[in-house]
Enzyme design. Sequence first.
Site, short mmCIF file in Angstrom:
data_model
loop_
_atom_site.label_atom_id
_atom_site.label_comp_id
_atom_site.label_asym_id
_atom_site.label_seq_id
_atom_site.Cartn_x
_atom_site.Cartn_y
_atom_site.Cartn_z
N ARG A 51 -14.09 74.59 -27.34
CA ARG A 51 -13.65 73.31 -26.74
C ARG A 51 -13.91 72.16 -27.71
O ARG A 51 -13.11 71.25 -27.85
CB ARG A 51 -14.36 73.05 -25.40
CG ARG A 51 -14.10 71.63 -24.89
CD ARG A 51 -14.35 71.44 -23.39
NE ARG A 51 -15.54 72.07 -22.90
CZ ARG A 51 -16.80 71.62 -23.06
NH1 ARG A 51 -17.02 70.50 -23.73
NH2 ARG A 51 -17.81 72.28 -22.57
N TYR A 103 8.10 56.91 -22.75
CA TYR A 103 8.17 58.20 -22.04
C TYR A 103 7.61 58.00 -20.62
O TYR A 103 6.53 57.42 -20.44
CB TYR A 103 7.37 59.25 -22.81
CG TYR A 103 7.14 60.49 -21.98
CD1 TYR A 103 8.22 61.21 -21.48
CD2 TYR A 103 5.86 60.92 -21.66
CE1 TYR A 103 8.03 62.33 -20.68
CE2 TYR A 103 5.66 62.04 -20.87
CZ TYR A 103 6.76 62.73 -20.38
OH TYR A 103 6.56 63.82 -19.58
N ASP A 175 3.30 55.66 -30.85
CA ASP A 175 3.72 57.04 -30.57
C ASP A 175 4.85 57.35 -31.56
O ASP A 175 5.94 56.78 -31.48
CB ASP A 175 4.19 57.14 -29.11
CG ASP A 175 4.65 58.55 -28.74
OD1 ASP A 175 5.14 59.28 -29.63
OD2 ASP A 175 4.55 58.91 -27.55
N LYS A 200 7.12 68.54 -29.74
CA LYS A 200 8.48 68.17 -30.15
C LYS A 200 8.70 68.56 -31.63
O LYS A 200 8.66 69.71 -31.96
CB LYS A 200 8.71 66.68 -29.90
CG LYS A 200 8.12 66.16 -28.60
CD LYS A 200 8.67 66.82 -27.35
CE LYS A 200 8.10 66.17 -26.10
NZ LYS A 200 8.27 66.94 -24.90
#
Length: 383
Positions: A51, A103, A175, A200
């Site tokens: 983690r 988004y 972004d 993406k």
Amino acid sequence: MSRAFETRCIHGREDSRLNDAFRAVSFPIYQTATFSHIETGHNGSGFDYTRESNPTRTHTEEAVAAVESARHAIGFSSGMAAISCFFELFGRGDHVVCSEDLYGGVFRLHRLVSEKNGVGITYADTSDPDELAAAIRPETKAVYLETPTNPMMHITDIRRAAELAHSRGALLAVDNTFLSPRFQNPLLLGADIVIHSASKFLSGHNDTVAGFICLNDDRLAEELRLLAKTTGASLSPFDSFLVERGIKTLAVRMERQQENALALAEVLNGHPRVRDVCYAGLAAHKGYELNLSQASGFGSMISLHTDTPETALGVLHRVRLFTFAESLGGTESLVTYPLVQTHSDVPQQLKDKLGIDGTLLRISVGLENSDDLIRDITQALEG
Ligand SMILES: Cc1ncc(COP(=O)(O)O)c(C=O)c1O
């Protein structure tokens, strides 16, 4: 002299300290939850628990940092996990100015989480520097933007936004999902933080979900890593591997996807069933010059308004080569209906203002043959 972009895509960071014990050319997937310790307080490898960190993820973070020209990159289990971690930097009384065209999931994050945490958000047209300047308040801690925006492809001047944010003591976060580091490096233009949905273009094959935060500031990187370790949305070793493999072909993929997109945008632009085409690669686009002043390309995302909602819905059901699906940036061309898919959570007033309506389609142009793509979209438009 630093290596060229294509070389960094393949080889990542020159100064990497991570070497596989068997000298594997493709960095392996360390599929382990935990790492053995030699003695108390000494783990021997620099890794404790996946983690927090894992060699495959660290190697991929180095690859992302290398292509984004960043000192640090932090890997997350999705783009939204990266964005959520960024907003965790702020608390009660803090304020963030965001692009009004974003988004849709970011609006949902603000409504469900940021509001509860007492963080004030103002949406502004960041492509207008006066409107951006007016939206910044004494308690503003950051400006957060996309350029080109999703889905309307508005362009914001990153250098100017950085100056405005910094002059008021705020961070600038960009972004960079749509253009990727192949075409745009916001950190080199003055931004403090770059965020990616690596689901993406970075991974590029519509086969994984991942996110990254890239930055240069050591103290802020430490704070974000602690938040990432605490909230726990870290990128798995296997998904890290897929992202790193995707980055190796980032340059060639994006160049060809852009070529395909330009050919398609030109055909769509004159089509009688199309009212307008939003694509930063068309010279008539309002942000064309500005985009080229800060980016080396315009990417392969196109939005368009059809003449009627019936035409748009008909396209979604008639396409045979394009796939009617959410997401973008992969090898397969996709067509999305933002109104009820990616942007369903945008407040209605903003949808009306931005033109996110029943006639809007968003296209992610992939790597198929461009004539085939043009034939498919044309037959779908003409019914
Ligand atoms: C520009 C942009 N940023 C962030 C995200 C969120 O990324 P993810 O789906 O990887 O959580 C998306 C998703 O479509 C996006 O288009």
